[in-house]
Design a protein around this motif. Sequence first.
Motif, PDB file in Angstrom:
ATOM      1  N   VAL A 186      -9.606  -8.581  11.335  1.00 41.91           N
ATOM      2  CA  VAL A 186      -9.827  -9.124  12.779  1.00 41.91           C
ATOM      3  C   VAL A 186     -11.103  -9.766  12.969  1.00 41.91           C
ATOM      4  CG1 VAL A 186      -9.990  -8.244  15.040  1.00 41.91           C
ATOM      5  CG2 VAL A 186      -8.262  -7.239  13.553  1.00 41.91           C
ATOM      6  N   ILE A 206       0.791  -1.247   0.009  1.00 36.50           N
ATOM      7  CA  ILE A 206       0.271   0.017   0.062  1.00 36.50           C
ATOM      8  C   ILE A 206       0.926   1.278   0.032  1.00 36.50           C
ATOM      9  CG2 ILE A 206      -1.904  -0.836   1.019  1.00 36.50           C
ATOM     10  CD1 ILE A 206      -0.414   0.761   3.393  1.00 36.50           C
ATOM     11  N   PHE A 257      -5.442 -14.305  18.361  1.00 38.89           N
ATOM     12  CA  PHE A 257      -6.506 -15.263  18.195  1.00 38.89           C
ATOM     13  C   PHE A 257      -6.028 -16.770  17.666  1.00 38.89           C
ATOM     14  CE2 PHE A 257      -9.457 -11.680  17.279  1.00 38.89           C
ATOM     15  CZ  PHE A 257     -10.155 -11.824  18.418  1.00 38.89           C
ATOM     16  N   LEU A 258      -4.920 -16.943  17.023  1.00 37.00           N
ATOM     17  CA  LEU A 258      -4.692 -17.903  16.426  1.00 37.00           C
ATOM     18  C   LEU A 258      -3.828 -18.593  17.655  1.00 37.00           C
ATOM     19  CD1 LEU A 258      -3.322 -17.004  12.890  1.00 37.00           C
ATOM     20  CD2 LEU A 258      -5.441 -18.577  13.457  1.00 37.00           C
ATOM     21  N   ASN A 310      -4.136 -18.590  20.576  1.00 35.69           N
ATOM     22  CA  ASN A 310      -5.032 -18.768  21.543  1.00 35.69           C
ATOM     23  C   ASN A 310      -6.016 -20.081  21.229  1.00 35.69           C
ATOM     24  OD1 ASN A 310      -7.120 -18.841  23.688  1.00 35.69           O
ATOM     25  ND2 ASN A 310      -7.688 -16.589  23.376  1.00 35.69           N
ATOM     26  N   ALA A 311      -6.209 -20.020  20.039  1.00 33.37           N
ATOM     27  CA  ALA A 311      -6.976 -21.227  19.644  1.00 33.37           C
ATOM     28  C   ALA A 311      -6.029 -22.441  19.553  1.00 33.37           C
ATOM     29  CB  ALA A 311      -7.474 -21.210  18.365  1.00 33.37           C
ATOM     30  N   PHE A 312      -4.800 -22.473  18.949  1.00 29.40           N
ATOM     31  CA  PHE A 312      -4.056 -23.535  18.503  1.00 29.40           C
ATOM     32  C   PHE A 312      -2.919 -23.706  19.747  1.00 29.40           C
ATOM     33  CE2 PHE A 312      -6.199 -22.313  14.732  1.00 29.40           C
ATOM     34  CZ  PHE A 312      -7.025 -23.436  14.556  1.00 29.40           C
ATOM     35  N   THR A 319      -3.597  -9.039  16.537  1.00 30.11           N
ATOM     36  CA  THR A 319      -4.580  -9.470  16.887  1.00 30.11           C
ATOM     37  C   THR A 319      -4.960 -10.782  16.282  1.00 30.11           C
ATOM     38  OG1 THR A 319      -5.504  -7.017  17.129  1.00 30.11           O
ATOM     39  CG2 THR A 319      -6.945  -8.895  17.467  1.00 30.11           C
ATOM     40  N   CYS A 320      -4.800 -10.884  15.107  1.00 24.06           N
ATOM     41  CA  CYS A 320      -4.909 -12.145  14.390  1.00 24.06           C
ATOM     42  C   CYS A 320      -4.154 -13.093  14.912  1.00 24.06           C
ATOM     43  CB  CYS A 320      -4.826 -12.114  12.988  1.00 24.06           C
ATOM     44  SG  CYS A 320      -6.169 -10.991  12.229  1.00 24.06           S
ATOM     45  N   HIS A 329      -2.987 -22.890  23.284  1.00 25.70           N
ATOM     46  CA  HIS A 329      -3.641 -22.077  24.346  1.00 25.70           C
ATOM     47  C   HIS A 329      -2.863 -22.199  25.615  1.00 25.70           C
ATOM     48  CE1 HIS A 329      -7.121 -20.577  26.302  1.00 25.70           C
ATOM     49  NE2 HIS A 329      -7.006 -21.384  27.245  1.00 25.70           N
ATOM     50  N   PRO A 351      -0.615   6.376  10.977  1.00 18.62           N
ATOM     51  CA  PRO A 351      -1.970   5.764  11.811  1.00 18.62           C
ATOM     52  C   PRO A 351      -2.286   4.436  10.775  1.00 18.62           C
ATOM     53  CG  PRO A 351      -2.433   8.125  11.387  1.00 18.62           C
ATOM     54  CD  PRO A 351      -1.164   7.867  10.963  1.00 18.62           C
ATOM     55  N   ILE A 352      -1.997   4.530   9.418  1.00 17.22           N
ATOM     56  CA  ILE A 352      -2.400   3.330   8.831  1.00 17.22           C
ATOM     57  C   ILE A 352      -1.554   2.184   9.175  1.00 17.22           C
ATOM     58  CG2 ILE A 352      -2.332   2.391   6.356  1.00 17.22           C
ATOM     59  CD1 ILE A 352      -3.695   4.793   5.560  1.00 17.22           C
ATOM     60  N   ALA A 366      -3.838  -5.148  13.606  1.00 18.22           N
ATOM     61  CA  ALA A 366      -4.683  -5.995  12.997  1.00 18.22           C
ATOM     62  C   ALA A 366      -4.047  -7.392  13.099  1.00 18.22           C
ATOM     63  CB  ALA A 366      -5.352  -5.730  11.729  1.00 18.22           C
ATOM     64  N   PHE A 367      -2.661  -7.392  12.342  1.00 14.86           N
ATOM     65  CA  PHE A 367      -1.913  -8.702  12.295  1.00 14.86           C
ATOM     66  C   PHE A 367      -1.438  -9.304  13.682  1.00 14.86           C
ATOM     67  CE2 PHE A 367      -0.692  -7.524   7.798  1.00 14.86           C
ATOM     68  CZ  PHE A 367      -1.553  -8.275   7.514  1.00 14.86           C
ATOM     69  N   ILE A 382     -10.971 -21.690  20.188  1.00 12.80           N
ATOM     70  CA  ILE A 382     -10.635 -21.148  21.427  1.00 12.80           C
ATOM     71  C   ILE A 382     -11.439 -21.757  22.521  1.00 12.80           C
ATOM     72  CG2 ILE A 382     -10.670 -18.988  22.748  1.00 12.80           C
ATOM     73  CD1 ILE A 382      -9.621 -17.612  20.086  1.00 12.80           C
ATOM     74  N   MET A 401      -2.382   0.619  12.257  1.00  7.33           N
ATOM     75  CA  MET A 401      -3.665  -0.347  12.302  1.00  7.33           C
ATOM     76  C   MET A 401      -3.271  -1.562  11.737  1.00  7.33           C
ATOM     77  SD  MET A 401      -7.165   2.088  11.403  1.00  7.33           S
ATOM     78  CE  MET A 401      -6.621   2.582   9.580  1.00  7.33           C
ATOM     79  N   ILE A 402      -2.456  -1.634  10.687  1.00 12.10           N
ATOM     80  CA  ILE A 402      -1.985  -2.771  10.031  1.00 12.10           C
ATOM     81  C   ILE A 402      -1.399  -3.772  10.961  1.00 12.10           C
ATOM     82  CG2 ILE A 402      -0.664  -3.883   8.438  1.00 12.10           C
ATOM     83  CD1 ILE A 402      -1.347  -1.372   6.555  1.00 12.10           C
TER      84      ILE A 402
END
Lengths: 237, 224
Positions: B26, A61, A87-88, A90-92, A83-84, A94, A72-73, A80-81, B37, A76-77
């Motif tokens: 997200v 970009i 999540f991953l 946390n899921a796999f 946080t993703c 843990h 700021p962009i 976002a990464f 999760i 933000m990017i």
Amino acid sequence: MSDIDYGKITRDGLWKNNPALVQVLGMCPLLAVSGSVVNAMALGAATIGVLALSNIAVSLIRNSTTDAVRLPIFVMIIAAFTTCIEFLMNAFTHELYLILGIFIPLITTNCIVLGRAESFASKHSLPAAALDGFMMGAGFTAVLVALGAIRELIGTGGIFANMHLLFGDIALNWHLQLIPEYKGFLVAILPPGAFLVLGLLMALKNIIDAQQAAKAAARKQKVAAGSRRVRTTGAIS
Amino acid sequence: MQMIRQSVSRNSIVLAIFAVITTGLVVLTANLTREPIARAVEETLKKSLFDVMPRERLDNDLLNDQLMLDADKLLGTRTAKAAYLARLQGQPAGAILQVVAPEGYGGSINLLVGVDAEGVITGVRVIPPHFETPGLGDAIEVQKSDWIRDFDGKSLQNTPEPQWRVKKDGGEFDAFTGATITPRAVVDAVYKALQYFDAHKQVILNGNTSPLTPAHEETAHVGH
């Protein structure tokens, strides 16, 4: 900018401009999470992921943003990464996620990530930016894992404890107690140990660099002496 | 003036577009990982529940047999937390309480305390994360030392009040070299949890939450 030196990017990330040993960036997670190899590897992998992905996105970009909203962009990017990846994990992974806790979201504020986005990825093409992100992350991870290994070894007398948290059940018996009946050396596990070991690693890198520079200088002198002799004979131009 | 307006609107549009894209990313990941999760959280919880209450003592689904206990000084809790009920062939066999030891060296320590129907401890475990000093206070973790197993089999009946302290304070529990505050906090919290269980035994074992938490009645699944 058209011809990119991939070798130089790799060398910069891993050694010459190592984010941890030379730029001294991202100290907070580096010092806090390097108490054992498994923690270091997990946070290192997460950091590589965020760095490479954010570098790729920023490079893609780089021509469609304006200077006023560039930062700021980028943030933000990166957020976002991160946080993703949180999540991953946390899921796999843990249990590991519970151990690393706050240091995963804190990757967002790791200066290396924004630093590489701003100073490299926003000015270079996709392959170069991706490689830079990966290599900077790898350099960071290498130092993180080295710190973790040294601290774990000195602190507990063993290495590779709890590796199954990252690699699953095949890693259940990877733990090596190298020194039996070890009483433990607390300082190595505590934060001061991280500072001490990091200082030693930096010193080691400087020694190696100085030796290499001396060797290179010696080689150059020899060539210079030789070339003068050649010139005195006047055989070659 | 015209130019400023143009650049401001261009910038805000660019910013808005990226906000939408990143938020979308997200949201997508959150949706994709929601089930794994939830499964991981449940798996971890289940594992630690069976650590404090031996499997052979119960035949019900622990995770779905819970009742909410209001915040209580004896539990050290500040919000309502779930207790899990163990049943064997429909008869109450004990309960697992979530307890907080507020006086740890590095802040609060979260504990699971398993108690059988007679008020005898079946197991105590620390719920990560805790912030006790690595190498000293973290010996409360079962992975680090067997200290936490000293609670097994203890009850208010077989261990009188003065014994519920670390040895340094005249009790019967070991303290760790260089760390007294951590075991002291844990012993105290476990003792108070037993007192709580003793006082509310009927209510907890019958799974009848109404006298304790009328507000949470709907979350309790009472004997099927």
